[in-house]
Design an enzyme around this catalytic site. Structure first.
Site, mmCIF file in Angstrom:
data_model
loop_
_atom_site.group_PDB
_atom_site.id
_atom_site.type_symbol
_atom_site.label_atom_id
_atom_site.label_comp_id
_atom_site.label_asym_id
_atom_site.label_seq_id
_atom_site.Cartn_x
_atom_site.Cartn_y
_atom_site.Cartn_z
ATOM 1 N N GLU A 112 0.832 -1.191 0.000
ATOM 2 C CA GLU A 112 0.000 0.000 0.000
ATOM 3 C C GLU A 112 0.875 1.252 0.000
ATOM 4 O OE1 GLU A 112 -3.134 0.011 2.844
ATOM 5 O OE2 GLU A 112 -3.729 -2.060 2.419
ATOM 6 N N GLU B 255 2.399 0.285 3.929
ATOM 7 C CA GLU B 255 2.543 -1.009 4.583
ATOM 8 C C GLU B 255 2.409 -2.128 3.559
ATOM 9 O OE1 GLU B 255 -0.708 -2.174 7.172
ATOM 10 O OE2 GLU B 255 -1.988 -0.634 6.282
ATOM 11 N N ASN C 267 0.523 -5.795 3.328
ATOM 12 C CA ASN C 267 -0.393 -6.761 3.938
ATOM 13 C C ASN C 267 0.011 -8.158 3.484
ATOM 14 O OD1 ASN C 267 -2.303 -5.079 5.389
ATOM 15 N ND2 ASN C 267 -2.919 -4.305 3.396
ATOM 16 N N ARG D 15 -1.060 -11.084 3.054
ATOM 17 C CA ARG D 15 -2.194 -12.002 2.880
ATOM 18 C C ARG D 15 -2.982 -11.562 1.663
ATOM 19 N NH1 ARG D 15 -6.390 -8.727 4.254
ATOM 20 N NH2 ARG D 15 -5.974 -7.107 5.829
#
Length: 310
Positions: free
Chosen positions: A237, A251, A253, A255
Site C-alpha cells: 500500500e 505497509e 499486507n 495475505r
C-alpha cells in the site's frame, strides 16, 4: 473466535489429515504463529500463504517501513527515517536496537519527533488497523493527548509518527511471488474513498498516477517482496501525492485482501487458485493465467523440449 484460534486450526488440520491450510483474510491470516506451527507438524502441513518470518516482519508497520526504506522503497518523513537494517530471514526479526530507535516510547518523545517531522502528522499504532490506533494532529499542543489516545486504543502496541500527506490517494499494488525468487505485480487498486480510515470503495486500475509512475510503484513493490524472500499473495500500500507525482510506502499486507476480486476482474487471474499453485511449488511462469496475462500461451509447448533441453 474459532477462525482466529491457531491451536484449534492446527489441531483440526492434524485430526483430519489435511495437506494444506488456507486462512483467507482476517482472523488468523496474518498471525505468523499459524504458518510456523504448521511447518513443524508431523506430517508436514503446508500453509497457503507466506512463511512465518516474512509475515512477522512485514505484518508490523514499523518493521515493514524499516525494511522498505532499506530496500530503497520511497517512504514519507517519519520518526524512524534514519533507521536502516536488514532483517533476519530465519526468525523474521529486526535488530532490537534498530527497532527501538524507530519507536516512539512516550508522550515527550512524540512531541519532539513531531516538531522535527513538521505538522500535520499522523500518530499510529504499529499493530493498529481498521481505523483503530490512528490520530491526525495539526497542532503541537495536541500531540501528547493524541499519543495517549492511540496507546489506549491498541494497548501494548509500539507507536510511530509519520508526516501527513494531504490530498493524497491511497493506492495499492497486488503482488504474487513464488518459492523460487520470482515476483510479479498484478495491477492494483485505488482505495482512496474511506470513512474513519476504513476503505469503502475499491476501484481499479488506478488512474491517478501516470503510467511511468505506476510502473515505478510496481517495481518498488516487487523489489520489497524479493528483499525479504516473500512468497504467495500480498499487497503493498502507498500514499500517492498527485501534485508532485510522488509515492510513499505505507505497509505490506502479508495475505490476500477481501477486495481481491477487483484485481481478478482486471487481470483475469484467479488469485486463490494462484495461491494454491504457488503453494504446490509451481513457478509463476508455469501458472496458466499468469502466462496469459503476459501474452504467452496458456500452457507451455513441451514438444520443443523433447530433446531433453529445459
Amino acid at each position: 473466535h474459532n477462525y482466529a484460534n491457531v491451536s484449534l486450526i492446527v489441531e483440526l488440520a492434524r485430526l483430519h489429515g489435511v495437506q494444506a491450510v488456507w486462512a483467507g483474510w482476517g482472523h488468523a491470516s496474518e498471525n505468523p504463529v499459524l504458518p510456523d506451527t504448521l511447518a513443524k507438524s508431523k506430517p508436514f502441513i503446508k500453509f497457503i500463504g507466506p512463511a512465518g518470518p516474512p509475515m512477522q516482519a512485514l505484518g508490523d508497520k514499523i518493521g515493514s517501513t524499516i525494511i522498505a526504506q532499506t530496500a530503497g522503497v520511497p517512504c514519507i518523513s517519519w520518526n524512524g527515517d534514519d533507521v536502516f537494517c536488514e532483517y533476519n530471514r530465519e526468525t523474521g526479526c529486526l535488530d532490537e536496537e534498530a527497532y527501538r530507535k524507530a519507536t516512539v516510547s512516550n508522550a515527550t518523545e512524540a512531541y519532539e519527533a513531531s516538531k522535527r517531522i513538521g505538522f500535520p502528522i499522523m500518530i499510529k499504532a504499529s499493530e493498529g488497523g481498521g481505523g483503530k490506533g490512528i490520530r491526525k494532529v495539526e497542532r503541537p499542543e495536541d500531540v501528547q493527548n493524541a499519543f495517549r489516545q492511540v496507546c489506549g486504543e491498541v494497548p501494548g502496541s509500539p507507536v510511530f509518527i509519520m508526516k501527513l500527506s494531504s490530498n493524497s490517494r491511497h493506492l495499492e499494488v497486488q503482488l504474487l511471488a513464488d518459492e523460487y525468487g520470482n515476483a510479479v505485480a498484478l495491477n492494483g487498486r485505488d482505495c482512496s474513498v474511506q470513512r474513519r480510515h476504513q476503505k469503502i470503495i475499491e476501484e481499479g486500475p488506478p488512474l491517478a498516477p501516470p503510467p511511468k509512475v505506476w510502473d515505478e510503484m510496481e517495481k518498488a513493490a516487487i523489489a520489497l517482496a524479493k528483499a525479504v524472500g516473500y512468497t504467495n499473495a500480498g499487497t503493498v500500500e502507498y500514499l500517492y501525492s498527485e501534485p508532485d507525482e510522488k509515492f510513499y510506502f505505507l505497509e505490506l499486507n502479508p495475505r490476500l485482501q477481501v477486495e481481491h476480486p477487483v484485481t481478478e476482474m482486471i487481470t483475469k487471474v484467479n488469485l486463490p487458485a494462484a495461491q494454491l499453485q504457488v503453494a504446490m511449488g509451481i513457478k509463476l511462469y508455469h501458472i496458466p493465467e499468469i502466462r496469459e496475462l503476459y501474452g504467452q500461451n496458456r500452457f507451455e509447448d513441451v514438444q520443443k523440449y523433447a530433446d531433453g533441453s529445459t
